[in-house]
Design a protein around this motif. Structure first.
Motif, mmCIF file in Angstrom:
data_model
loop_
_atom_site.group_PDB
_atom_site.id
_atom_site.type_symbol
_atom_site.label_atom_id
_atom_site.label_comp_id
_atom_site.label_asym_id
_atom_site.label_seq_id
_atom_site.Cartn_x
_atom_site.Cartn_y
_atom_site.Cartn_z
ATOM 1 N N TYR A 139 0.862 -1.178 0.000
ATOM 2 C CA TYR A 139 0.000 0.000 0.000
ATOM 3 C C TYR A 139 0.897 1.226 0.000
ATOM 4 O O TYR A 139 1.218 1.773 1.066
ATOM 5 C CB TYR A 139 -0.929 -0.010 1.220
ATOM 6 C CG TYR A 139 -1.886 -1.180 1.218
ATOM 7 C CD1 TYR A 139 -3.069 -1.137 0.487
ATOM 8 C CD2 TYR A 139 -1.583 -2.350 1.918
ATOM 9 C CE1 TYR A 139 -3.944 -2.207 0.463
ATOM 10 C CE2 TYR A 139 -2.451 -3.435 1.900
ATOM 11 C CZ TYR A 139 -3.618 -3.357 1.166
ATOM 12 O OH TYR A 139 -4.473 -4.427 1.135
ATOM 13 N N ASP A 159 2.636 -0.678 4.714
ATOM 14 C CA ASP A 159 3.387 -1.152 3.555
ATOM 15 C C ASP A 159 4.710 -1.805 3.980
ATOM 16 O O ASP A 159 5.593 -1.163 4.540
ATOM 17 C CB ASP A 159 3.672 0.016 2.602
ATOM 18 C CG ASP A 159 4.200 -0.479 1.269
ATOM 19 O OD1 ASP A 159 3.384 -0.760 0.384
ATOM 20 O OD2 ASP A 159 5.441 -0.608 1.137
ATOM 21 N N SER A 213 -4.766 -3.724 5.911
ATOM 22 C CA SER A 213 -5.011 -2.808 4.797
ATOM 23 C C SER A 213 -5.598 -1.494 5.300
ATOM 24 O O SER A 213 -6.103 -1.423 6.424
ATOM 25 C CB SER A 213 -5.999 -3.453 3.818
ATOM 26 O OG SER A 213 -7.305 -3.466 4.380
#
Length: 536
Positions: free
Chosen positions: A229, A236, A470
């Motif tokens: 991400y 990430d 996420s």
């Protein structure tokens, strides 16, 4: 009547079940993989040829030992055996519940299936959200979100008498019931890896963390897959994943999900799951499995298990050591959890009460979660094992269901080497001083293995756990705000459990998933229309 679908991973020429012993009439239907079936075939004198599968060996085991054969299986499975000689049906599930098995039993019939959708095609079920669901955003024990459906618990079997319409559930395994000295973790891990290593090409899900890095270094998969991400520093981990992949010389495939991907796939995810799961990694897992399937692979390996068995979650550190200070390593991503600990002034409460409050996500209306946690802590020999058992009974089952249902949705076999029961028993038996050391921190014994097998030092030293989480909750308040309101009645649902809210509060995601689920099940026939689902 038995039925089943077969995922032929190794050969497409094998016989598809159900499987019958013609001499006795005993019939088996089976979902999963028994890793030690060749060893069992030799033990039980089952001749092996190209058409012989683990299911044939399972059937032989039942004929020889009845339900006692379950203790000799190593693997992940949900199975049913009909024995016309006794007019009984045996339903059984693997030790950690890697494969689900739903059932409905009454005096008139026994229905069972691997999916609620299949059960709904056989028997009436209706969606119902009990108040207790909101305490953990999951059900516990055998409860489900459907009236008329129960979930067979991990490590148990049900014997149902067709003549009387009565059944009894028996537990055949629990980590706390097995005596183990925990002496040689590395040997137990090597055995687990040998058992679960696929013989065909496979992918390994690499998060950039310790657990998957150890698997990558020891199993040497054909390809590593990770999710990223960009711009989300907390989430990430592509740089860490790339470091591991480059150190091993293994190709790395990176998937980059977007807000639009979640909006496009949310209904498909909920339909695959059968019910909402407030799991921060849903989108990441779904898209990784989707990508693996696109590559033409059939097997994917993941690193589930060490966090529960070796105390790898930050909440474990908070319980054992307190909030550790505002800037403590490993807590940068967990300020809401740390603040929750401080706000409830938990330092004077019992360990059971402190952990109960740390895992609570909503109102515990009937007090069932408090009773569960306090009961576990009262019966455990030490706090480390109490934490493991509590996690296995609460947060762990939805992780298992998510991994199985989303991977199965794409026709993949998901393997979790750390869930080999002998390795798990070894880890569970370790004293706290082996699971956590001042130098290595939590999961110390696995960090020692990581250093030994060549995992980069920056990986096995890191303590800020992130996994495949996420930014979906953030998207739902921003670029997906209008879309999310169509599923939540114009508002985002929050639960006052002291979670701290904030940018990554999963209550937003649960509200959307719940809205989608309610819509899909207002007319249950819509859920199964156009698709074929069969029992187990």
């Amino acid at each position: 009547m038995f039925g089943m679908n077969l995922l032929a991973v190794v050969s497409t020429g094998v016989e598809c079940g159900p499987y019958t012993d013609h001499a006795s009439g005993v019939m088996l239907t089976f979902n999963g993989e028994v890793y030690n079936y060749r060893e069992l075939a030799a033990r039980w004198s089952v001749p092996l040829d190209r058409a012989t599968t683990d299911a044939h060996v399972i059937l032989r085991g039942y004929l020889l030992h009845g339900a006692d054969f379950l203790t000799q299986l190593v693997g992940m499975f949900a199975l049913a055996v009909h024995d016309p000689r006794t007019s009984q049906v045996l339903l059984a599930r693997d030790r950690f519940g890697e494969k689900p098995l739903y059932y409905q039993a009454n005096r008139d019939a026994l229905h069972f299936a691997s999916e609620i959708k299949a059960l709904a095609a056989l028997a009436p079920v209706s969606p119902r959200v009990p108040d207790s669901f909101w305490a953990l955003e999951t059900t516990t024990g055998s409860a489900t979100l459907f009236d008329g459906a129960e979930l067979l618990e991990p490590g148990t079997f049900l014997v149902f008498d067709l003549r009387t319409g009565s059944g009894r559930v028996t537990r055949y395994w629990a980590p706390e019931s097995v005596e183990h000295d925990g002496a040689d973790v590395r040997a137990a891990l090597d055995t687990a890896l040998e058992r679960t290593r696929p013989s065909e090409p496979f992918a390994l899900m690499l998060s950039g963390g310790l657990d998957s890095a150890v698997l990558a270094a020891t199993m040497r998969p054909d390809v590593l897959v990770t999710v990223g991400y960009p711009g989300e520093d907390r989430l990430d981990e592509t740089a860490d994943a790339r470091l591991v992949a480059d150190s091993l010389g293994i190709p790395l495939v990176t998937v980059l999900p977007t807000a639009a991907d979640f909006a496009a796939r949310a209904e498909e995810i909920v339909r695959a799951l059968d019910h909402p799961v407030g799991n921060a990694s849903l989108l990441s897992e779904f898209m990784l499995y989707e990508r693996v399937a696109e590559m033409g692979l059939r097997v994917v390996v993941g690193g589930t298990g060490p966090d529960e068995l070796l105390l790898g979650y930050v909440r474990h550190a908070i319980l054992l050591d307190g909030p550790l200070g505002d800037g403590a390593a490993g807590l940068e991503s967990y300020a809401p959890l740390r603040d929750k600990f401080k706000r409830h002034s938990m330092s004077r409460r019992s360990a059971a009460e402190r952990y109960y409050r740390l895992i609570l996500r909503g109102p515990d209306v009937d007090g069932s979660v408090r009773r569960l946690v306090h009961g576990v802590f009262a019966g455990a020999p030490d706090v480390a094992r109490a934490l493991s058992i509590t996690d296995l009974l609460t947060a762990f089952p939805p992780l298992m269901l998510t991994s199985d249902k989303l991977s199965s949705h794409f026709g993949l076999e998901r393997r979790s080497p750390y869930l080999d029961h002998e390795f798990a028993e070894c880890c569970y038996a370790l004293p706290l001083t082996r699971k956590r050391t001042p130098l290595l921190g939590l999961k110390a014994v696995l960090r020692e293995v990581a250093a030994d097998v060549g995992v980069p030092r920056s990986i096995w030293e890191a303590v800020d756990k992130r996994g495949f989480a996420s930014p979906v909750p953030f998207w739902l308040d921003n670029e997906l705000a209008a879309w999310s309101r169509t599923w939540t009645g114009g508002r985002n649902q929050q639960h006052d459990a002291g979670t701290g809210g904030g940018r990554y509060d999963r209550a937003r995601m649960m509200a959307v998933l719940m809205g989608i689920w309610r819509h899909q099940w207002t007319s249950p026939t819509d859920v199964v229309k156009g698709e074929q689902y069969v029992a187990v």
